[in-house]
Scaffold this motif. Sequence first.
Motif, PDB file in Angstrom:
ATOM      1  N   ILE A 126      -1.014   4.669   0.022  1.00  0.00           N
ATOM      2  CA  ILE A 126       0.027   4.173  -1.008  1.00  0.00           C
ATOM      3  C   ILE A 126       1.591   5.095  -1.194  1.00  0.00           C
ATOM      4  CG2 ILE A 126       0.285   2.823  -3.052  1.00  0.00           C
ATOM      5  CD1 ILE A 126      -1.583   1.798  -1.452  1.00  0.00           C
ATOM      6  N   ARG A 127       1.349   6.105  -1.833  1.00  0.00           N
ATOM      7  CA  ARG A 127       2.523   7.163  -2.305  1.00  0.00           C
ATOM      8  C   ARG A 127       3.487   7.143  -0.438  1.00  0.00           C
ATOM      9  NH1 ARG A 127      -0.970  11.162  -3.655  1.00  0.00           N
ATOM     10  NH2 ARG A 127      -1.895  11.192  -5.568  1.00  0.00           N
ATOM     11  N   THR A 128       3.257   7.265   0.358  1.00  0.00           N
ATOM     12  CA  THR A 128       4.274   6.979   1.429  1.00  0.00           C
ATOM     13  C   THR A 128       4.870   5.166   1.578  1.00  0.00           C
ATOM     14  OG1 THR A 128       2.412   8.395   2.544  1.00  0.00           O
ATOM     15  CG2 THR A 128       3.986   6.955   3.873  1.00  0.00           C
ATOM     16  N   ALA A 129       3.702   4.651   1.271  1.00  0.00           N
ATOM     17  CA  ALA A 129       4.311   3.052   1.408  1.00  0.00           C
ATOM     18  C   ALA A 129       5.744   2.794   0.217  1.00  0.00           C
ATOM     19  CB  ALA A 129       3.759   2.070   0.462  1.00  0.00           C
ATOM     20  N   ARG A 130       5.309   3.692  -0.928  1.00  0.00           N
ATOM     21  CA  ARG A 130       6.422   3.811  -2.044  1.00  0.00           C
ATOM     22  C   ARG A 130       8.112   4.531  -1.587  1.00  0.00           C
ATOM     23  NH1 ARG A 130       2.499   4.851  -7.142  1.00  0.00           N
ATOM     24  NH2 ARG A 130       1.906   2.337  -7.554  1.00  0.00           N
ATOM     25  N   ALA A 131       7.237   6.018  -0.974  1.00  0.00           N
ATOM     26  CA  ALA A 131       8.329   6.491  -0.476  1.00  0.00           C
ATOM     27  C   ALA A 131       9.633   5.719   0.200  1.00  0.00           C
ATOM     28  CB  ALA A 131       8.047   7.881   0.102  1.00  0.00           C
ATOM     29  N   LYS A 132       8.603   4.907   1.409  1.00  0.00           N
ATOM     30  CA  LYS A 132       9.633   4.329   1.863  1.00  0.00           C
ATOM     31  C   LYS A 132      10.540   2.915   1.830  1.00  0.00           C
ATOM     32  CE  LYS A 132       6.349   4.913   6.428  1.00  0.00           C
ATOM     33  NZ  LYS A 132       5.951   4.632   7.133  1.00  0.00           N
ATOM     34  N   GLY A 133       9.956   2.881   0.416  1.00  0.00           N
ATOM     35  CA  GLY A 133      10.676   1.651  -0.166  1.00  0.00           C
ATOM     36  C   GLY A 133       9.998   0.416  -0.165  1.00  0.00           C
ATOM     37  N   VAL A 134       8.733   0.462  -0.530  1.00  0.00           N
ATOM     38  CA  VAL A 134       8.721  -1.090  -0.193  1.00  0.00           C
ATOM     39  C   VAL A 134       7.997  -1.357  -0.759  1.00  0.00           C
ATOM     40  CG1 VAL A 134       6.269  -1.931   1.012  1.00  0.00           C
ATOM     41  CG2 VAL A 134       7.332   0.020   1.949  1.00  0.00           C
ATOM     42  N   TRP A 135       8.725  -3.226  -0.519  1.00  0.00           N
ATOM     43  CA  TRP A 135       8.327  -3.840  -2.254  1.00  0.00           C
ATOM     44  C   TRP A 135       6.895  -3.514  -2.432  1.00  0.00           C
ATOM     45  CZ3 TRP A 135       7.979  -9.951  -2.816  1.00  0.00           C
ATOM     46  CH2 TRP A 135       8.088  -9.896  -4.166  1.00  0.00           C
ATOM     47  N   ARG A 152      -0.957  -5.922   0.304  1.00  0.00           N
ATOM     48  CA  ARG A 152      -1.433  -5.792   1.659  1.00  0.00           C
ATOM     49  C   ARG A 152      -2.314  -4.610   1.719  1.00  0.00           C
ATOM     50  NH1 ARG A 152       3.328  -7.081   6.107  1.00  0.00           N
ATOM     51  NH2 ARG A 152       3.381  -9.946   4.913  1.00  0.00           N
ATOM     52  N   HIS A 153      -2.290  -3.381   0.449  1.00  0.00           N
ATOM     53  CA  HIS A 153      -2.964  -2.479   0.723  1.00  0.00           C
ATOM     54  C   HIS A 153      -3.286  -2.493  -0.333  1.00  0.00           C
ATOM     55  CE1 HIS A 153       0.120  -1.811   3.887  1.00  0.00           C
ATOM     56  NE2 HIS A 153       1.199  -1.789   3.118  1.00  0.00           N
ATOM     57  N   ALA A 154      -2.935  -1.741  -1.331  1.00  0.00           N
ATOM     58  CA  ALA A 154      -3.996  -1.396  -2.494  1.00  0.00           C
ATOM     59  C   ALA A 154      -5.072  -2.486  -2.946  1.00  0.00           C
ATOM     60  CB  ALA A 154      -3.150  -1.673  -4.054  1.00  0.00           C
ATOM     61  N   LEU A 155      -5.239  -4.017  -2.996  1.00  0.00           N
ATOM     62  CA  LEU A 155      -5.551  -4.828  -3.185  1.00  0.00           C
ATOM     63  C   LEU A 155      -7.340  -4.478  -2.714  1.00  0.00           C
ATOM     64  CD1 LEU A 155      -3.841  -8.016  -5.470  1.00  0.00           C
ATOM     65  CD2 LEU A 155      -5.478  -5.723  -5.983  1.00  0.00           C
ATOM     66  N   ARG A 156      -6.934  -5.432  -1.234  1.00  0.00           N
ATOM     67  CA  ARG A 156      -7.863  -5.082   0.079  1.00  0.00           C
ATOM     68  C   ARG A 156      -8.782  -3.947  -0.206  1.00  0.00           C
ATOM     69  NH1 ARG A 156      -7.183  -9.042   3.774  1.00  0.00           N
ATOM     70  NH2 ARG A 156      -8.577  -7.653   5.498  1.00  0.00           N
ATOM     71  N   ASN A 157      -8.012  -2.395  -0.218  1.00  0.00           N
ATOM     72  CA  ASN A 157      -9.589  -1.908  -0.914  1.00  0.00           C
ATOM     73  C   ASN A 157      -9.967  -1.666  -1.496  1.00  0.00           C
ATOM     74  OD1 ASN A 157      -8.397  -0.652   2.009  1.00  0.00           O
ATOM     75  ND2 ASN A 157      -6.674   0.245   1.263  1.00  0.00           N
ATOM     76  N   ALA A 158      -9.503  -1.892  -3.271  1.00  0.00           N
ATOM     77  CA  ALA A 158      -9.938  -1.651  -4.302  1.00  0.00           C
ATOM     78  C   ALA A 158     -10.866  -2.617  -4.058  1.00  0.00           C
ATOM     79  CB  ALA A 158      -8.564  -2.065  -5.167  1.00  0.00           C
ATOM     80  N   MET A 159     -10.921  -3.875  -2.895  1.00  0.00           N
ATOM     81  CA  MET A 159     -12.067  -4.730  -3.750  1.00  0.00           C
ATOM     82  C   MET A 159     -13.276  -4.376  -3.400  1.00  0.00           C
ATOM     83  SD  MET A 159     -10.971  -7.918  -5.221  1.00  0.00           S
ATOM     84  CE  MET A 159     -12.038  -9.151  -4.836  1.00  0.00           C
ATOM     85  N   LEU A 160     -13.972  -3.428  -2.474  1.00  0.00           N
ATOM     86  CA  LEU A 160     -15.044  -2.713  -1.682  1.00  0.00           C
ATOM     87  C   LEU A 160     -15.838  -2.812  -3.007  1.00  0.00           C
ATOM     88  CD1 LEU A 160     -13.624  -0.459   0.996  1.00  0.00           C
ATOM     89  CD2 LEU A 160     -14.124  -3.167   1.148  1.00  0.00           C
TER      90      LEU A 160
END
Length: 328
Positions: free
Chosen positions: A227-236, A243-251
């Motif tokens: 997640i930090r890497t995606a933020r550092a890349k400037g992903v919205w 796409r990333h956080a919610l799916r993994n948090a749903m487990l």
Amino acid sequence: MSMRLLARPLLGAVVFGVCAYLVIPTLIGVAVAVFFLIRVMPGDVVVVKLRADGASVSDEAIEAERKRLGLDKPLYQQFYEYMAGLPKLDLGKSLWTGEPVTKEIAIRMPVSFQIAIMAGLIAIAIAIPLGTISAVYRDTWIDHVVRVIAVSGLAIPSFWLGMLMIMALLTLFNWLPKIGYVPFWQDPLANLAVTIWPAASVGYRYAAVATRMMRSSLLEVMREDYIRTARAKGVWRKLIMRRHALRNAMLPVVTVIGLEFAFLIGGLVVTEQVFNINGIGKLFVDATTRGDFNLIQGLVLLIAAIFIFVNLIVDLLYGWLDPRIRLT
């Protein structure tokens, strides 16, 4: 591509085989344990049935009734007949009403199942948005409001909330929920008028548990390196969450929702009493009070089968939410 197409039926057969290998022994173990443990319970269903309200019944009549119900047979013979009937879904007859156990359960299953589904949908509709908002706006006034709502849901018993709902409807609108279950396909409006209130009272507590789990899980995922890497890349930010956080948090949330749903099938005893609903929970209490062995055995097997099936669905959802744990 052809190898993938060939692998899908094979994977389905493997999953089915594993499920059968695990489910069938589990249900057999539950059936054996319940059969013998119930026999340890004190009391005699025949005595309770014939001498209820202080009625005077001779010992000969009691023995005749025991013989009619098959309770005079040796324990091993009763066990053999019970286990032999399971593959045919023959759970015996109720020792109290004389009706087949499957019929007694089938009469009350639709209302409990519908309330559990409605409560689950209400909980999902509340918990996922509130839990996500609470995690995104951590330690702000929004987070505090959501946490108060969640803690209130855990602190307020569902049956007491149901009483407050009934009192509010009577005081504000001079209207009471209808009594008596009507199947949805016969009269949808009448059905919802009966089931929406118990589903809402139970769904609020259901949502409180899932909301807290959603918040905690999402906060943990948001600290991960990817997640930090995606933020550092400037992903919205919204794209990261979706796409990333919610799916993994749903487990863990899926696990909580699944187990709570299975619990709701037979755990709405007091709530059913408040709304005068004759469901599985009330049937469970009545069977236990009367010492109805056959009915208790059937209900325990039903709850065990529901828990096993729900756990299977949860495991399959894990693979859909997180590709890292899919079968390869």
